[in-house]
Design an enzyme around this catalytic site. Structure first.
Site, PDB file in Angstrom:
ATOM      1  N   ASP A 183      -2.102  -0.743   6.054  1.00 33.96           N
ATOM      2  CA  ASP A 183      -2.257  -0.090   7.365  1.00 33.96           C
ATOM      3  C   ASP A 183      -3.913   0.129   7.525  1.00 33.96           C
ATOM      4  O   ASP A 183      -4.320   0.430   8.870  1.00 33.96           O
ATOM      5  CB  ASP A 183      -1.545   1.156   7.378  1.00 33.96           C
ATOM      6  N   ASP A 235       0.806  -1.195   0.019  1.00 33.88           N
ATOM      7  CA  ASP A 235       0.053  -0.003  -0.011  1.00 33.88           C
ATOM      8  C   ASP A 235       0.972   1.415  -0.027  1.00 33.88           C
ATOM      9  O   ASP A 235       2.085   1.050   0.472  1.00 33.88           O
ATOM     10  CB  ASP A 235      -0.784   0.175   1.319  1.00 33.88           C
ATOM     11  N   ASP A 285      -0.485   4.982   0.816  1.00 32.73           N
ATOM     12  CA  ASP A 285      -0.900   6.107   1.751  1.00 32.73           C
ATOM     13  C   ASP A 285      -0.774   5.608   3.324  1.00 32.73           C
ATOM     14  O   ASP A 285      -1.713   4.473   3.623  1.00 32.73           O
ATOM     15  CB  ASP A 285      -2.134   6.508   1.576  1.00 32.73           C
TER      16      ASP A 285
END
Length: 238
Positions: free
Chosen positions: A174, A11, A13
């Protein structure tokens, strides 16, 4: 072509960046942090699709796109451990694929700041994109990667690598945009204190906690060098 020693899907961001760029725009230019957190809660509880929540977030951001990019360059910091990790992967036949629900022009701009233009050309980016609604780019909208309720079903770019004899597959994430990919690799790295861990705990998805890419680097390197088995790295096996 030589098979990679490992493949790391990550990922963008909040994972490679220390802050989520879309959250930053929403909190500071859009409808604010309180509404954003409410939408995240609805997604985690299965009461709203990520696609709809993300679209609502970005529609609240009323700023020309190029100004958005500059604002993020000035304020969003990148995990300093990623540059060293990427250097190691490029020297050790480990493939890195950025899998993001963010928009490609923003990712490229910020990634270039971290590892340089030449390196960016060698990192595959699978993400959403942006469409200008006027010639100046004052009005814009997100272009989703696919028709799924995620907007970008990250599992779709991982599945082609799930063949017999595949190298070790890792995913780093996250938050709520990573739910579709959480079960798809040999080891999931979930960032400490974030929504992805909340979801993994509830759904009994095995994972390993990380604080920075230095943690990921150490683990991936130990697997590639044969000193650690992937199963021994899983901290929460349920």
């Amino acid at each position: 072509m030589t098979q990679p020693a490992a493949i790391v899907f990550s990922d963008w961001d909040g994972t490679i960046t220390l802050q989520d760029s879309n959250d930053y725009l929403t909190d500071n230019i859009g409808f604010g942090v309180e509404r954003r957190k409410e939408l995240n809660r609805l997604v985690l509880e299965g009461k709203m699709s990520f696609r709809d929540s993300f679209d609502e977030m970005l529609r609240s951001v009323d700023m020309p796109f190029e100004e958005c990019i500059q604002l993020l360059k000035d304020n969003v910091k990148l995990d300093p451990g990623f540059a060293e990790f990427y250097k190691w992967t490029s020297e050790n036949n480990v493939k890195v694929i950025v899998v993001s629900s963010g928009m490609k022009p923003i990712i490229r701009a910020l990634l270039t700041e971290l590892v340089g233009e030449e390196a960016v050309q060698n990192i595959e980016i699978v993400s959403n994109d942006v469409k200008y609604l006027d010639p100046e780019g004052k009005k814009w909208e997100i272009v989703f990667h696919d028709d799924s309720h995620f907007g970008h079903d990250k599992s779709l770019c991982i599945k082609p690598y799930q063949v017999d004899g595949h190298p070790p597959l890792f995913y780093c994430g996250d938050g709520v945009s990573d739910l579709s990919a959480a079960k798809e690799t040999d080891l999931l790295f979930a960032k400490a204190g974030r929504d992805l861990i909340t979801w993994c705990e509830r759904e009994h998805i095995p994972y390993r906690v990380f604080d920075s890419f230095k943690d990921i680097h150490q683990c991936v390197q130990s697997v590639v060098e044969g000193t650690t088995a992937i199963n021994d790295l899983i901290q929460n096996k349920f």
